[in-house]
Design a protein around this motif. Structure first.
Motif, PDB file in Angstrom:
ATOM      1  N   GLN A 119       0.833  -1.205   0.000  1.00  0.00           N
ATOM      2  CA  GLN A 119       0.000   0.000   0.000  1.00  0.00           C
ATOM      3  C   GLN A 119       0.868   1.255   0.000  1.00  0.00           C
ATOM      4  OE1 GLN A 119      -3.541  -0.147   2.504  1.00  0.00           O
ATOM      5  NE2 GLN A 119      -3.066   1.904   3.256  1.00  0.00           N
ATOM      6  N   ASN A 120       1.936   1.257   0.796  1.00  0.00           N
ATOM      7  CA  ASN A 120       2.841   2.408   0.834  1.00  0.00           C
ATOM      8  C   ASN A 120       3.549   2.606  -0.507  1.00  0.00           C
ATOM      9  OD1 ASN A 120       2.260   3.022   3.499  1.00  0.00           O
ATOM     10  ND2 ASN A 120       3.930   1.778   4.322  1.00  0.00           N
ATOM     11  N   ILE A 121       3.979   1.500  -1.122  1.00  0.00           N
ATOM     12  CA  ILE A 121       4.674   1.580  -2.402  1.00  0.00           C
ATOM     13  C   ILE A 121       3.750   2.143  -3.475  1.00  0.00           C
ATOM     14  CG2 ILE A 121       5.691   0.207  -4.275  1.00  0.00           C
ATOM     15  CD1 ILE A 121       6.679  -1.738  -2.056  1.00  0.00           C
ATOM     16  N   LEU A 122       2.559   1.579  -3.575  1.00  0.00           N
ATOM     17  CA  LEU A 122       1.649   1.993  -4.639  1.00  0.00           C
ATOM     18  C   LEU A 122       1.091   3.393  -4.398  1.00  0.00           C
ATOM     19  CD1 LEU A 122      -0.196  -1.354  -5.450  1.00  0.00           C
ATOM     20  CD2 LEU A 122       1.684  -0.254  -6.681  1.00  0.00           C
ATOM     21  N   SER A 123       0.950   3.787  -3.149  1.00  0.00           N
ATOM     22  CA  SER A 123       0.526   5.153  -2.847  1.00  0.00           C
ATOM     23  C   SER A 123       1.587   6.148  -3.320  1.00  0.00           C
ATOM     24  CB  SER A 123       0.292   5.302  -1.346  1.00  0.00           C
ATOM     25  OG  SER A 123      -0.035   6.641  -1.019  1.00  0.00           O
ATOM     26  N   ALA A 124       2.858   5.830  -3.066  1.00  0.00           N
ATOM     27  CA  ALA A 124       3.949   6.698  -3.531  1.00  0.00           C
ATOM     28  C   ALA A 124       4.023   6.714  -5.051  1.00  0.00           C
ATOM     29  CB  ALA A 124       5.277   6.218  -2.932  1.00  0.00           C
ATOM     30  N   ALA A 125       3.819   5.557  -5.674  1.00  0.00           N
ATOM     31  CA  ALA A 125       3.832   5.489  -7.141  1.00  0.00           C
ATOM     32  C   ALA A 125       2.692   6.298  -7.736  1.00  0.00           C
ATOM     33  CB  ALA A 125       3.739   4.030  -7.598  1.00  0.00           C
ATOM     34  N   GLY A 180      11.273  10.078  -3.293  1.00  0.00           N
ATOM     35  CA  GLY A 180      12.363  10.904  -3.808  1.00  0.00           C
ATOM     36  C   GLY A 180      12.075  11.387  -5.219  1.00  0.00           C
ATOM     37  N   ALA A 181      11.498  10.503  -6.052  1.00  0.00           N
ATOM     38  CA  ALA A 181      11.130  10.903  -7.416  1.00  0.00           C
ATOM     39  C   ALA A 181      10.045  11.975  -7.392  1.00  0.00           C
ATOM     40  CB  ALA A 181      10.655   9.679  -8.196  1.00  0.00           C
ATOM     41  N   GLN A 182       9.089  11.833  -6.477  1.00  0.00           N
ATOM     42  CA  GLN A 182       8.030  12.835  -6.337  1.00  0.00           C
ATOM     43  C   GLN A 182       8.621  14.190  -5.937  1.00  0.00           C
ATOM     44  OE1 GLN A 182       5.271  11.949  -3.194  1.00  0.00           O
ATOM     45  NE2 GLN A 182       4.053  13.790  -3.529  1.00  0.00           N
ATOM     46  N   LEU A 183       9.521  14.163  -4.973  1.00  0.00           N
ATOM     47  CA  LEU A 183      10.158  15.405  -4.517  1.00  0.00           C
ATOM     48  C   LEU A 183      10.968  16.037  -5.643  1.00  0.00           C
ATOM     49  CD1 LEU A 183      10.773  17.340  -2.183  1.00  0.00           C
ATOM     50  CD2 LEU A 183      12.674  15.841  -1.534  1.00  0.00           C
TER      51      LEU A 183
END
Length: 244
Positions: free
Chosen positions: A125-131, A183-186
């Motif tokens: 859930q954490n991975i896909l939320s970040a993706a 990190g990619a989002q930031l």
């Protein structure tokens, strides 16, 4: 006169079942057999797995994000296989060759299924939320000046979340995926606040290292994942992710 052909038996994971095959390489056969035994455990414990997956509140959202990432394999299946790996941690599935051995492993694994599955669900859930957050920024039609950075992030996303991003990676690696995605989002957010020049400089510094990794990865494509070179390349890749 005929020669001697050496082959190694292995259970092959065929998603809904396993098949017995003879493989020419002992190392590859052991790895394939371990995956086959894991599949048998998932089949053995499918009722336990399905019950929790069916009732997990964000399962629908995770399926949608998985599809948006272009993943064709079932996220339910990926989660199940990783949970089985967690529940059977400490055992060596490649050594399971008799029914009695499998039954003992299945009995040992069963009481750990619920905890392993909940742990895996929270991680996924954490991975896909970040993706999903990264996808949202990429979908906002970034300006042409961002092209190189955007293409780099898109490629990063494909590497971090390939088709079998849970079942084909060790837990220790998977645990860092959400951090890399944040990190990619930031990075994309910093582009919007005037960070384009600094981003370009950083990307140019890393470009030769990424090019080297891609070349070596291509040359080693046919080697078993357990080979020394493949393991070294894997370590190199994750070290590069740390420096993005």
């Amino acid at each position: 006169p005929g020669g001697t052909v050496t082959a190694y038996p292995a259970f092959i994971d065929e998603q809904n079942s396993v098949a017995l095959r003879l493989l020419p390489d002992e190392v590859s056969a052991a790895a394939a057999h371990a995956r086959g035994v894991r599949r048998l455990l998932a089949i053995e414990h499918r009722r336990l797995l399905r019950r929790t997956l069916r009732n997990w509140p964000s399962m629908g959202s995770m399926r949608l994000t998985s599809a948006a990432l272009g993943i064709d394999s079932s996220i339910d299946d990926e989660i199940s296989l990783m949970a089985i790996s967690r529940a059977s941690a400490g055992a060596d599935p490649s050594t399971i060759r008799a029914r009695s051995q499998f039954e003992a492993l299945a009995d040992e694994t069963e009481p750990r299924i619920d905890a392993a599955l909940l742990e895996t669900l929270n991680l996924t859930q954490n991975i896909l939320s970040a993706a999903r957050a990264v996808l949202g920024l990429l979908d906002q039609s970034p300006p042409p000046a961002w092209r190189d950075a955007v293409e780099d992030v898109e490629q990063q996303l494909r590497h971090l979340i390939p088709e079998h991003f849970l079942s084909e990676r060790p837990w220790e690696r998977t645990g860092h995926l959400a951090r890399y995605l944040r990190g990619a989002q930031l990075r994309l957010q910093k582009l919007a606040s005037g960070g384009l020049e600094r981003d370009g400089k950083r990307a140019r510094e890393l470009a030769p290292r990424w090019a080297r990794w891609h070349e070596l990865d291509r040359l080693a494509a046919d080697l078993p994942e357990s080979s020394t070179l493949r393991r070294s390349l894997d370590d190199y890749y994750w070290n590069l992710e740390e420096y993005r």
